[in-house]
Enzyme design. Structure first.
Site, PDB file in Angstrom:
ATOM      1  N   HIS A  92     -20.776 -55.072  10.129  1.00  0.00           N
ATOM      2  CA  HIS A  92     -20.442 -53.709  10.539  1.00  0.00           C
ATOM      3  C   HIS A  92     -19.511 -53.043   9.512  1.00  0.00           C
ATOM      4  O   HIS A  92     -18.514 -53.638   9.102  1.00  0.00           O
ATOM      5  CB  HIS A  92     -19.745 -53.749  11.911  1.00  0.00           C
ATOM      6  CG  HIS A  92     -19.263 -52.414  12.389  1.00  0.00           C
ATOM      7  ND1 HIS A  92     -18.051 -52.240  13.012  1.00  0.00           N
ATOM      8  CD2 HIS A  92     -19.842 -51.190  12.324  1.00  0.00           C
ATOM      9  CE1 HIS A  92     -17.903 -50.955  13.323  1.00  0.00           C
ATOM     10  NE2 HIS A  92     -18.978 -50.299  12.924  1.00  0.00           N
TER      11      HIS A  92
HETATM   12 CA    CA Z   1     -23.885 -52.724   8.143  1.00  0.00          CA
END
Ligand code: CA
Ligand code: VJV
Ligand code: ZN
Length: 393
Positions: free
Chosen positions: A183
């Site tokens: 992320h």
């Molecule tokens: Ca990513």
């Protein structure tokens, strides 16, 4: 061999300083800057330098980095060495550091490394903003976890945030896309409260199990609707083993919706290669061409484009992917047989290392079952589409 068309008025630039590849995070640390040397050798082996503007970049100055980062944190980054680190006990904890067996070790030449990758991303951003490049590439950047005053997940300074902050002087809406398997939390956080940057990360999501644990589907920005950043963070949380077909379809539909609604004036894409099949830290089953599809897709928008690297822990495949994506930018098709006369040819040879091919099959390397159901993927698409109601250009 090198019959690469170079259309007039369309410029791709490649930004690099080979000093960056000399640095070491530590003996068995997964982040290996020499993968950049491997990448550069392949790019040159295919003759792609004849189709691009090649720039040797300068290191970023502390002043430039201080546009985003905290002064005290930068003082520490600049002064700490493996020899004096004991004098910095408090700072080490405060800034999330360690020496051995840590995600963010203090290593020799660390500040040099930091200023080199950041400088290359900023050089690339400047070429995009000045209009000298339609696409500018820096494979040494993309360190998306770094925070204003702390290191995180192999990232010390957030070169992406620095570049986007610079680009905001030229463009009123910038779309940031992140296809690293992790992320893009540092970039999301930095632009949490603005609608001038939309962040969109695709990643493996499993809180408490996979780093950094954030980036769920409901993480779309501040929940206070009066905050301008509301609905301007988007996340595509995925499970292990997603394949080429599903990923490409998802990328096309989701990114397509977002571009249509938000109408960005420029795009920044972080191309972390740890989303490939067989990556040492990754969990997906993607092939090089599926990863490259994302670059093709954003290139087709004809918007000013900044392309940066990121993760990628199986160096031979990182080099293959970023070479393929460099070729996509200049519109060249590369032969599946790697050029013979490249240094480190052995890194790509033998059955285990992809048999001297540019496009070995990576989808079967990890043997990870695809845990993503059609229903889950549909929910993601529906959610993003729904979120776009709040977005106006
Ligand atoms: Ca990513
Ligand atoms: O999972 C974590 C955090 C821990 C605590 C620290 N130990 C070392 C590992 C587990 C919870 N960190 C991740 C960080 C991933 C960063 C990805 C960066 C990017 O690709 O998104 C962008 C460039 C993690 N996963 C694997 C490791 N760390 C790891 C770290 C090491 C290691 C082996 C694995 C550090 C040193 C050494 N081996 C020698
Ligand atoms: Zn990553």
């Amino acid at each position: 061999n090198n019959c690469i068309e170079r259309p007039q008025g369309y410029n791709v630039s490649f930004h690099y300083n080979s000093k960056v590849e000399q640095h070491h995070f530590g003996k068995t640390h997964p982040m290996k800057p020499w993968r950049l040397q491997l990448t550069k050798q392949l790019v040159l082996g295919y003759g792609l330098e004849y189709a691009m503007d090649m720039y040797q970049t300068r290191p970023a100055t502390k002043q430039e980095i201080a546009i985003f980062h905290d002064r005290g944190y930068l003082d520490f980054l600049e002064l700490v060495t493996p020899n004096n680190v004991d004098e910095y006990r408090d700072e080490q904890n405060k800034y999330n550091f360690g020496i051995e067996f840590y995600d963010c070790p203090v290593f020799d030449g660390m500040w040099d490394y930091i200023s080199l990758y950041s400088g290359a991303t900023m050089d690339a951003a400047r070429k995009v903003c000045s209009g000298q490049s339609n696409i500018a590439i820096n494979w040494s950047g993309g360190l998306h976890h770094a925070k204003k005053s702390s290191a995180s997940g192999f990232c010390y300074v957030n070169d992406i945030v620095l570049a986007i902050q610079y680009m905001m002087q030229y463009y009123s809406r910038i779309l940031y896309i992140d296809i690293d398997v992790h992320h893009g939390d540092g970039v999301e956080q930095a632009f949490h409260s603005t609608n001038r940057v939309m962040t969109l990360s695709y990643h493996k999501y499993a809180p408490n199990e996979f780093f950094p644990g954030t980036g769920g589907l409901d993480e779309t920005g501040p929940k206070d609707t009066y905050n301008e950043g509301a609905h301007h963070s988007l996340n595509v949380p995925l499970k292990d083993g997603i394949d080429d077909h599903e990923y490409k379809e998802l990328f096309k539909v989701v990114t397509g919706h977002v571009i249509e609604a938000y109408k960005p004036q420029a795009i920044v894409i972080q191309c972390g290669a740890d989303s490939l099949g067989g990556d040492r830290l990754g969990r997906f089953n993607l092939n090089i061409t599926a990863h490259g599809y994302c670059v093709e897709f954003v290139k087709a928008t004809h918007l000013p484009l900044l392309i940066i690297g990121g993760g990628g822990y199986t160096p031979r495949n990182v080099a293959r992917t970023w070479t393929h994506e460099t070729a996509l930018c200049v519109g060249a098709q590369l032969h599946d047989d790697l050029p013979w006369h490249i240094p480190y040819r052995r890194a790509f040879s033998g059955e285990r290392n992809g048999d001297g091919k540019l496009y070995p099959d990576l989808s079967t390397v990890s043997l990870k079952q695809n845990q993503n159901t059609a229903e889950e993927l549909h929910t993601i698409v529906k959610n993003v589409h729904w979120e776009m109601r709040y977005v106006h250009s």
